[in-house]
Motif scaffolding. Structure first.
Motif, PDB file in Angstrom:
ATOM      1  N   ASP A  92      26.650  40.663  62.411  1.00 26.62           N
ATOM      2  CA  ASP A  92      27.757  40.264  63.271  1.00 26.62           C
ATOM      3  C   ASP A  92      28.336  41.503  63.943  1.00 26.62           C
ATOM      4  O   ASP A  92      28.911  42.362  63.276  1.00 26.62           O
ATOM      5  CB  ASP A  92      28.849  39.565  62.440  1.00 26.62           C
ATOM      6  N   PRO A  93      28.199  41.621  65.265  1.00 25.79           N
ATOM      7  CA  PRO A  93      28.703  42.818  65.950  1.00 25.79           C
ATOM      8  C   PRO A  93      30.214  42.967  65.871  1.00 25.79           C
ATOM      9  O   PRO A  93      30.738  44.050  66.131  1.00 25.79           O
ATOM     10  CB  PRO A  93      28.230  42.620  67.400  1.00 25.79           C
ATOM     11  N   ASP A  94      30.903  41.886  65.486  1.00 24.95           N
ATOM     12  CA  ASP A  94      32.366  41.946  65.401  1.00 24.95           C
ATOM     13  C   ASP A  94      32.876  42.226  63.989  1.00 24.95           C
ATOM     14  O   ASP A  94      34.086  42.291  63.766  1.00 24.95           O
ATOM     15  CB  ASP A  94      32.970  40.622  65.900  1.00 24.95           C
ATOM     16  N   VAL A  95      31.970  42.353  63.026  1.00 28.65           N
ATOM     17  CA  VAL A  95      32.366  42.595  61.638  1.00 28.65           C
ATOM     18  C   VAL A  95      31.725  43.897  61.157  1.00 28.65           C
ATOM     19  O   VAL A  95      30.507  44.066  61.241  1.00 28.65           O
ATOM     20  CB  VAL A  95      31.927  41.436  60.717  1.00 28.65           C
ATOM     21  N   ARG A  96      32.570  44.819  60.693  1.00 32.52           N
ATOM     22  CA  ARG A  96      32.048  46.094  60.208  1.00 32.52           C
ATOM     23  C   ARG A  96      31.499  45.921  58.790  1.00 32.52           C
ATOM     24  O   ARG A  96      32.225  45.547  57.875  1.00 32.52           O
ATOM     25  CB  ARG A  96      33.145  47.158  60.208  1.00 32.52           C
ATOM     26  N   PRO A  97      30.221  46.210  58.583  1.00 30.45           N
ATOM     27  CA  PRO A  97      29.643  46.109  57.240  1.00 30.45           C
ATOM     28  C   PRO A  97      30.306  47.082  56.277  1.00 30.45           C
ATOM     29  O   PRO A  97      30.671  48.197  56.644  1.00 30.45           O
ATOM     30  CB  PRO A  97      28.173  46.469  57.461  1.00 30.45           C
ATOM     31  N   ALA A  98      30.436  46.637  55.026  1.00 26.35           N
ATOM     32  CA  ALA A  98      31.038  47.462  53.983  1.00 26.35           C
ATOM     33  C   ALA A  98      30.055  47.731  52.855  1.00 26.35           C
ATOM     34  O   ALA A  98      30.442  48.240  51.807  1.00 26.35           O
ATOM     35  CB  ALA A  98      32.287  46.781  53.443  1.00 26.35           C
ATOM     36  N   MET A  99      28.785  47.387  53.081  1.00 24.05           N
ATOM     37  CA  MET A  99      27.778  47.499  52.022  1.00 24.05           C
ATOM     38  C   MET A  99      26.500  48.061  52.606  1.00 24.05           C
ATOM     39  O   MET A  99      26.139  47.780  53.757  1.00 24.05           O
ATOM     40  CB  MET A  99      27.531  46.110  51.416  1.00 24.05           C
ATOM     41  N   PHE A 100      25.800  48.877  51.815  1.00 20.13           N
ATOM     42  CA  PHE A 100      24.488  49.383  52.225  1.00 20.13           C
ATOM     43  C   PHE A 100      23.615  49.565  51.002  1.00 20.13           C
ATOM     44  O   PHE A 100      23.847  50.444  50.187  1.00 20.13           O
ATOM     45  CB  PHE A 100      24.617  50.707  52.977  1.00 20.13           C
ATOM     46  N   HIS A 101      22.608  48.676  50.862  1.00 19.72           N
ATOM     47  CA  HIS A 101      21.669  48.720  49.743  1.00 19.72           C
ATOM     48  C   HIS A 101      20.240  48.950  50.232  1.00 19.72           C
ATOM     49  O   HIS A 101      19.293  48.559  49.568  1.00 19.72           O
ATOM     50  CB  HIS A 101      21.731  47.432  48.926  1.00 19.72           C
ATOM     51  N   TYR A 102      20.080  49.510  51.410  1.00 20.56           N
ATOM     52  CA  TYR A 102      18.768  49.811  51.992  1.00 20.56           C
ATOM     53  C   TYR A 102      17.921  48.585  52.343  1.00 20.56           C
ATOM     54  O   TYR A 102      16.691  48.649  52.281  1.00 20.56           O
ATOM     55  CB  TYR A 102      17.958  50.727  51.068  1.00 20.56           C
ATOM     56  N   PRO A 103      18.488  47.456  52.733  1.00 25.18           N
ATOM     57  CA  PRO A 103      17.622  46.374  53.216  1.00 25.18           C
ATOM     58  C   PRO A 103      16.961  46.788  54.516  1.00 25.18           C
ATOM     59  O   PRO A 103      17.557  47.495  55.337  1.00 25.18           O
ATOM     60  CB  PRO A 103      18.600  45.216  53.436  1.00 25.18           C
TER      61      PRO A 103
END
Length: 395
Positions: free
Chosen positions: A272-283
């Protein structure tokens, strides 16, 4: 007197343990013994959902001695134009073949499946309860430190009321056998790559995106698969992607700025370009998959699920109504536990961890090379320092 003896006892015959053993066989004359709970090698791949596949090209996985899959590009589908991604079934069969045709015929490998390791060189058969002992001449190798779990093997952390249909993704392909029980609504629980796989599978299987409710407590940054391709024809994209990462790391003022720069260079993607991601698990994902997932508009962002009842889902930040016959799909398993980093080499114990993220097989093979070619733990640990696995973008 011990029942068996070995140089290296490896706990776990999954991707990590197999990669370590493969390199150790080439680099030493050591004898190796595996103790593993599963009936076949391959670890969690034996429990994975039927439509799972590798996220990155097959060339980046498996053991060093034997390529996984053919070095060819897909000509159809969402991975079209990129190097093939081995399916879960192919990965499981690959590890079974490595054990049966390389490891065991070497005469230097023993394998005890369906066995629980009890510690101190002792293990018991899951089926008979018989306990056996092993004299370990050199080291114990823990290939289970990250405690990998998949939906089919984990216990949900939320309450589930009676009459709620909660299934792992493994159950979805069998819905054709229950045509009268096909739900009016599919509820995906979780925001990781498993949930993404489920969303793509449902839509490609014919489910209307409006019939899908997706619970995403945190959105995730994702690696663009076009920037992770082997082969000289992808040199510009892959090496250019690495150069973009180095440039972004040098110039970024903070973590958010770093990910913004990587997104601008198409190294990172978000749903979603309008929602800043808060997670990064290397997908790792293709832009074609992202396009499909963006058709799911019913997204719930009210924190983690706490309780599910017929017609109602209780989240940390509010309640959400669901269809009375909704099918909840549990994608909340933590594939890799976030455990403290510890030295890999500690006397007669080797605790395998990633030293090149996100490459567990490569890391294990490199650790085996270090073990075989260097003498003291201080040197080995300096060469094989584990990398902490991220969770939020600041960690």
């Amino acid at each position: 007197m011990a029942d068996y003896e070995t140089d290296y006892l490896i706990i776990g015959a999954g991707a990590v343990g197999m990669a370590f053993a493969d390199t150790l066989l080439d680099e030493t004359d050591a004898h190796i013994t595996f103790v593993d709970r599963h009936a076949k090698p391959g670890g969690h791949w034996n429990d994975a959902y039927p439509f799972v596949a590798l996220h990155q090209p097959s060339a980046f996985y498996g053991v060093n001695s034997t390529p996984l899959g053919a070095p060819e590009k897909d000509v159809i589908g969402l991975n079209k134009g990129f190097y093939s991604l081995a399916t879960g079934a192919e990965v499981a069969a690959y590890y079974d073949t490595i054990m049966a045709r390389r490891f065991l015929p070497s005469g230097r490998v023993s394998y005890f499946p369906l066995s629980n390791y009890l510690g101190d060189g002792r293990f018991e058969s899951i089926l008979s309860g018989k306990e056996s002992s092993i004299e370990i001449r050199r080291k114990t190798v823990d290939a289970t430190y990250y405690g990998t779990t998949v939906p089919a093997t984990h216990t949900p952390k939320f309450e589930i009321a009676d009459d709620v249909r909660l299934v792992p993704p493994n159950a979805l392909p069998d819905l054709w056998q229950q045509p009268d029980a096909v739900p009016s609504q599919f509820v995906i629980l979780g925001a990781g790559k498993t949930a993404m796989d489920v969303g793509v599978w449902l839509i490609q299987a014919g489910v209307d995106p409006d019939s899908i409710l997706w619970v995403r407590p945190r959105d995730s940054w994702m690696l663009n698969r076009s920037r992770t391709q082997p082969g000289i024809e992808f040199f510009e994209g892959t090496i250019g992607g690495q150069a973009a990462i180095m440039d972004a790391l040098a110039k970024a003022e903070n973590a958010e700025d770093l990910f913004d720069r990587l997104e601008a260079d198409k190294v990172m993607l978000r749903l979603d370009p309008d929602v800043r991601p808060a997670m990064f698990h290397y997908p790792t994902i293709s832009e074609a998959e992202v396009d499909i997932l963006r058709t799911i508009k019913n997204v719930v962002r009210k924190g983690h699920v706490q309780r599910i009842e017929p017609g109602m889902m209780h989240c940390a930040e509010g309640n959400v109504e669901t269809a009375s016959d909704a099918l909840f799909i549990d994608c909340t398993a933590t594939a890799v536990e976030r455990r403290p980093v510890v030295p890999q080499f500690q006397g007669d114990l080797i605790t395998l961890q990633m030293i090149r993220v996100p490459q567990p097989a490569f890391s294990a093979a490199l650790t085996a090379y270090i073990e075989a070619n260097y003498e003291d733990d201080a040197t080995k640990n300096s060469l094989g320092q584990p990398v902490p696995l991220p969770d939020g973008i600041d960690t």
